[in-house]
Design an enzyme around this catalytic site. Sequence first.
Site, PDB file in Angstrom:
ATOM      1  N   CYS A  86       0.993  -1.161  -0.146  1.00  0.00           N
ATOM      2  CA  CYS A  86       0.297  -0.173   0.146  1.00  0.00           C
ATOM      3  C   CYS A  86       1.087   1.326  -0.319  1.00  0.00           C
ATOM      4  O   CYS A  86       1.683   1.073  -0.197  1.00  0.00           O
ATOM      5  CB  CYS A  86      -0.249   0.013   1.359  1.00  0.00           C
ATOM      6  SG  CYS A  86      -0.143  -0.412   2.129  1.00  0.00           S
ATOM      7  N   CYS A 136       3.721   2.123   3.078  1.00  0.00           N
ATOM      8  CA  CYS A 136       4.554   0.752   2.355  1.00  0.00           C
ATOM      9  C   CYS A 136       5.931   1.990   1.543  1.00  0.00           C
ATOM     10  O   CYS A 136       6.786   2.285   2.363  1.00  0.00           O
ATOM     11  CB  CYS A 136       4.159  -0.339   2.428  1.00  0.00           C
ATOM     12  SG  CYS A 136       3.453  -1.583   2.941  1.00  0.00           S
ATOM     13  N   ASP A 171      10.493  25.668 -33.391  1.00  0.00           N
ATOM     14  CA  ASP A 171      11.260  25.981 -34.305  1.00  0.00           C
ATOM     15  C   ASP A 171      11.091  26.048 -35.951  1.00  0.00           C
ATOM     16  O   ASP A 171       9.593  25.169 -36.358  1.00  0.00           O
ATOM     17  CB  ASP A 171      12.453  25.080 -34.801  1.00  0.00           C
ATOM     18  CG  ASP A 171      13.710  25.060 -35.578  1.00  0.00           C
ATOM     19  OD1 ASP A 171      14.390  26.058 -36.011  1.00  0.00           O
ATOM     20  OD2 ASP A 171      13.538  24.592 -36.154  1.00  0.00           O
ATOM     21  N   ASP A 192      14.134  20.418 -33.620  1.00  0.00           N
ATOM     22  CA  ASP A 192      15.257  19.634 -33.745  1.00  0.00           C
ATOM     23  C   ASP A 192      16.436  19.210 -34.110  1.00  0.00           C
ATOM     24  O   ASP A 192      17.661  18.592 -33.683  1.00  0.00           O
ATOM     25  CB  ASP A 192      14.690  18.865 -35.185  1.00  0.00           C
ATOM     26  CG  ASP A 192      15.055  19.981 -36.095  1.00  0.00           C
ATOM     27  OD1 ASP A 192      15.123  21.361 -36.269  1.00  0.00           O
ATOM     28  OD2 ASP A 192      15.492  19.556 -37.271  1.00  0.00           O
ATOM     29  N   ASP A 206      18.672  24.079 -31.353  1.00  0.00           N
ATOM     30  CA  ASP A 206      17.395  24.407 -31.009  1.00  0.00           C
ATOM     31  C   ASP A 206      17.477  24.129 -29.419  1.00  0.00           C
ATOM     32  O   ASP A 206      16.801  24.229 -28.399  1.00  0.00           O
ATOM     33  CB  ASP A 206      16.597  23.958 -31.157  1.00  0.00           C
ATOM     34  CG  ASP A 206      15.874  24.263 -32.607  1.00  0.00           C
ATOM     35  OD1 ASP A 206      15.891  25.325 -32.775  1.00  0.00           O
ATOM     36  OD2 ASP A 206      15.498  23.292 -33.659  1.00  0.00           O
TER      37      ASP A 206
END
Length: 778
Positions: free
Chosen positions: A23, A26, A465, A664, A668
Amino acid sequence: MTITPLDATPKVGINLKIGGMSCASCVNRVEKALQGVPGVVSANVNLARESARVTATPGTATVADLAKAVEKAGYSAWLEKPAVLGQSHAHHDMAHHHMDDHDMAGMQGGMDHMHHGGPDRSQLILAAVLTVPVVLMAMVPDMVPSLDTYIRTHIGIFPWRLIEAVLTTIVLFGPGLVFFKIGVPALLRGAPEMNSLVALGSFAAWAYSLVATFAPEIFPEGTANVYFEAAAVISTLILLGRFLEARARGEAGSAIEHLLRLAPDTATVLRAGAPVSVKLDTIVPGDVLLVRPGDRVPLDGEVTDGSSLVDESMLTGESRPVNKAVGAEVFGGTVNGNGSLTVRVTKVGADTVLARIVHMVGEAQGAKLPVQALVDKVTGWFVPAVIAIALLTFVLWFAFGPRPSLAFAVVNMVAVLIVACPCAMGLATPVSVMVAMGRSAQLGILFRDATALQTLRDVKTVAFDKTGTLTEGHPALTDIQVSPGFDEGEVVAFAAAVEALSEHPLGKALVAAAQTRGLTIPKADDFHATPGFGVAATIGGNAVAIGSARFMAKLGVDISTFDAAAGQLSAAGKSPLFVAVNNRAAAIFAVADPLKPSAAPAIAALKKDGLSLAMVTGDRKATAEAVARTLGIDKVEAEILPEGKADAVKALRPANGKIAFVGDGINDAPALAAADVGLAVGTGTDIAIETADVVLMRGDLGAVAGAIDLSRATLRNIAQNLFWAFGYNVILIPVAAGALYGFGHILLSPMLAAAAMAFSSIFVVGNALRLRRFTPRV
């Protein structure tokens, strides 16, 4: 390449598997135990994955130290072996990772401890077989008066109850012993958890019934009732609930299992030209593999011979096969089509794309969302509070309840202990995250940081971009207008012949256009280039020139017939090129970086969601604004130097709320890091991918909207789970305590309480599993 902050302190990460957790409380105890080990910087425990991610300073906390701390808290721990491609997750998970003797000694006790992923099926069947007759013996005589009379006159109440007692005792201290083995020590340590509640509740019902069986005289006349069936059913139902929950959790974590099986166990290596089958882990970079039609590509590599269509959908989510020829990259786990390929291996082991995906998915599945902090605070005091409520329930019913007050007090106390379910609260968030991360991997959307899953939901602006993100990243011939008297195909072929001798990117676009049209490119002679103006050559006695309007003016070529077309193309952000043949204006070409096919639908989907859109690019303002107009992007920041992109993203935040940036390239990376959530197009550079929070494995921009949709769907799913988990406990604990007794004497039977508790966890896991069917709109 990884960017390390200048003030960063070296740290090591250790992944552990944790046994015995049942649970949310724990989780808190294991985390505190790990955080108490000297040298540990942080510890993150995940109930759904039954794992812990520990960060420590080098040379301090060992695996043995961590295992001992966990064992002292009442649980077990062992080192989680890294994923091995081609090997099942269940197998590598339980295997011992290589460690020194000291570590192994400290770990042995943890491995011997029961791995509490769920009860053994045989134990569950035994509990059920023993419980059914107990329930029948308790309930049938009440329903059939003649049978009750027969039992009292011919068998006797004591022998009948004795049989119930024996069967129930076997259930409690056989299959149900796990509740006592874990729950009682936790209770004695002053740190009760879920097993403690079950142990207390079932033991109280069993002990009360045992006294009523062997010493009925100490109870007032007619009040020596027994509740053996309640004690047996409690244990059996909770064992059943945990068994079903464990199976459901296994389905939730099946994404990594599926990914691991994508890579084959063996590969065909060419040795001295002959094919030899070898184990995957014996292959090294530089080995040459034979990949036959229909085979899975074993490892990442470069095609050296052959061509084929390769299905990469399992990595990128892209359903269309990709054509692979000599020089193309192929990736382990993808499926070869109908052609045979010879592949030189470039990456093995953890360096392959598939291994990196498995690692990223595993890390994200084990991470905690910020929303989990609230749950952790509540569950820290939940079990002690339940025990306090149960004791108060006993006292109030015993003092003020109707006769037999002791029986009412015991039964209602047991109902409170059993109905409480911190399991559901503990699983509400991590199981949803686990399923969402697995589903996102299938869609080619990889979350390097699970926190981004929550942050994406709150994003108000998406900034892009341009080059390589919204566009293909390379110029292409987009428009052509030919003067009367000239053949379009011939003009394109002439232009390609001249540009084939040039190194200019625009020239390559014209060569590619001629090849796409299937034109024969003639031989050009007497080539010469005028930097900044254009190029010229002779083709079969024809003088051909290609270049700007300035070049045509320099050559004395009249291009006035193309003035209107040139203006329109320039306004659209395209670069006009003029072709002259024998000093006559033959054609005007437009060369531009074309938009990706997925750009327009993706932008439309984001706008439909009410998000504001921006573009941050280093390209010319006119070109950027033309692209923005075409796509419907609201705000444009153009001619931004790479180092200025991060500042441009930050500047958008005050007026636009949380920002997601999609890029990409290397330039960037700062913007990806500066945004609240950075999304890298997976076809881009490694540095962009390493800096981003989310990696889009294919260049399809629809994945941006997909990632946001998945974020919203996951957070909705978590909200549903938390609402159920908290609402369930808030409503049913008072009902179990007897809050409805004044309305028609309504009480909650301990058996119904056990069923409700078992169902609550199954409901949460089942609801999370719905995310496996998530489908993005674009």
